[in-house]
Design an enzyme around this catalytic site. Sequence first.
Site, PDB file in Angstrom:
ATOM      1  N   CYS A 160       0.893  -1.176   0.000  1.00 40.07           N
ATOM      2  CA  CYS A 160       0.000   0.000   0.000  1.00 40.07           C
ATOM      3  C   CYS A 160       0.923   1.215   0.000  1.00 40.07           C
ATOM      4  CB  CYS A 160      -0.860   0.014   1.249  1.00 40.07           C
ATOM      5  SG  CYS A 160      -1.619  -1.568   1.639  1.00 40.07           S
ATOM      6  N   ALA A 191       1.347   4.415  -1.895  1.00 44.47           N
ATOM      7  CA  ALA A 191       1.276   5.856  -2.202  1.00 44.47           C
ATOM      8  C   ALA A 191       1.104   6.677  -0.922  1.00 44.47           C
ATOM      9  CB  ALA A 191       0.105   6.129  -3.137  1.00 44.47           C
ATOM     10  N   GLY A 196       4.417   7.327  -1.205  1.00 42.33           N
ATOM     11  CA  GLY A 196       5.761   6.819  -1.462  1.00 42.33           C
ATOM     12  C   GLY A 196       6.806   7.108  -0.398  1.00 42.33           C
ATOM     13  N   ASP A 211       1.548  -1.218   4.953  1.00 44.71           N
ATOM     14  CA  ASP A 211       1.259   0.048   5.642  1.00 44.71           C
ATOM     15  C   ASP A 211      -0.204   0.340   5.324  1.00 44.71           C
ATOM     16  OD1 ASP A 211       1.880   2.366   7.111  1.00 44.71           O
ATOM     17  OD2 ASP A 211       2.149   3.517   5.267  1.00 44.71           O
ATOM     18  N   CYS A 223      -1.498   4.189  10.988  1.00 42.18           N
ATOM     19  CA  CYS A 223      -1.325   5.464  11.696  1.00 42.18           C
ATOM     20  C   CYS A 223      -2.565   5.704  12.541  1.00 42.18           C
ATOM     21  CB  CYS A 223      -1.049   6.605  10.716  1.00 42.18           C
ATOM     22  SG  CYS A 223      -2.321   6.841   9.485  1.00 42.18           S
TER      23      CYS A 223
END
Length: 465
Positions: free
Chosen positions: A116, A118, A120, A185, A238
């Site tokens: 996952c 982007a 980057g 992520d 996050c």
Amino acid sequence: MSTALPEDFKNRMKTQLGGQYASFIESYENTPVRSFRLNICRSEGIDRAHLSRIMAGSDTPDQVPHCNFAYYYDDAAPGKTALHEAGACYIQEASAMLPVTMLDVNDSGQKILDLCAAPGGKSTQIADLMRGAGLLVSNEIIPSRAQILSENIERMGVANALVISSDPQKLTGRFGGFFDRILVDAPCSGEGMFRKNPEAVSEWSIDNVKMCSERQDMLLDCAVSMLSEDGRIVYSTCTFAPLEDEEAAQRFLERHPDFEICEGPVKLYPHAFRGEGHFAVAFMRRSEIGNGIVSGFSPSSVGRRNAAKPLNALIDELSSTARENDRKRLLGEWLDNSGFSTAAGDCYDRILTFGDSIYLAPEYTCDLSGLKVLRAGIKLGTFKKNRFEPDHALSHCLTKDDVDLYLDLPNDSGEIKQYLSGMTLNCDKDMKGWCLICVDGFGLGWAKAVGGILKNHYPKGLRQG
Ligand code: SAM
């Protein structure tokens, strides 16, 4: 913080944090923390302390604790400067640098998937540690975000990435047991970004946390099926929601009893760490834990490049060589001497031609049919009426030490602004050929010197002002 935090979120955090809750809530009154990571590969031989001072706008920038050559900067600092455009740094949230440090990346030629990826931040951090060796597959399911990912990969001068836009479930059939390292992520409820991105607050709900957790389980299962026997997965979010963090790790271990946690879990809170919220945990197969992990990164061991044939002499030779194999041989030799070869071998076998264009593919290029590929390695250049023109992507893999003709300008100079806006620059009358325009040593783009003028070849789509 102007947007009110959801009551359900606050109630859960109160239970979760107990005595620390008051300081947690207080931290929302502070300004979000800003940080950047220097491009380690390309800053070899360049004064990194000088670069970090320019980028941070401070003579003594504070270092991010868990990441080499990453620094905090304050609000007043310039942020997206010419150095940024040249790929000297990536502006990345300090906590978000943690998961890659747990992925155990090195330059031995690993095959790594960022599922996952982007925009980057983590892919370019992984690429920096791979130092051009091996294969990095950076995947992003949303095509418009995959485009941004691809641009960032190019800006940072990553030459060994395959950027694709695919549904992770579709990838499992293609890459069964293929990767040594996989980063998941995962898309999440974003609680750790509430301070930095108030929009995440309005999108938050208990139902959304649940929906995210189900998608995270699916993504982790996809990752397992693409992992080699002795591979490592790092899972990160996050958010602070246990359902998406510790409980997601627990559910993973229940579904895959042959795996064990080999590092973490680590949870960063904004009241206890100088950054936003993040969670990361690493898994390996039980049978493989402790077996030959080569960890760590030592910037001092980065090899110096040998002196290569002058680029303009190469371009002249290429332009007068018609046979494809001879062109490949010439380019291969130049790339090898410019530091593009890896432990796995020379560049010759990785040079591919499509029509008039010529590319350097990463090691281990696999069957790409049916995949939406945005980038496979780097485009080296194009033959136009038999004359070779170096590509913009190549300029971002180079520094002034790699070429015979360059113009190195300071980050804040008027000429750099002129160049970025597409204008011509003046040069010595006897300067002739392809000239690498550099900002504080970093390749930013090409210009062609003729009769005292540098004709601007900075791509039109990137020009500023
Ligand atoms: N790793 C990135 C970085 O460091 O820049 C940030 C990744 S972000 C947390 C999660 C990404 O997952 C988003 O770009 C999002 O578009 C993508 N995503 C959303 N749904 C997905 C799905 N079903 N499968 C895979 N990726 C998905």
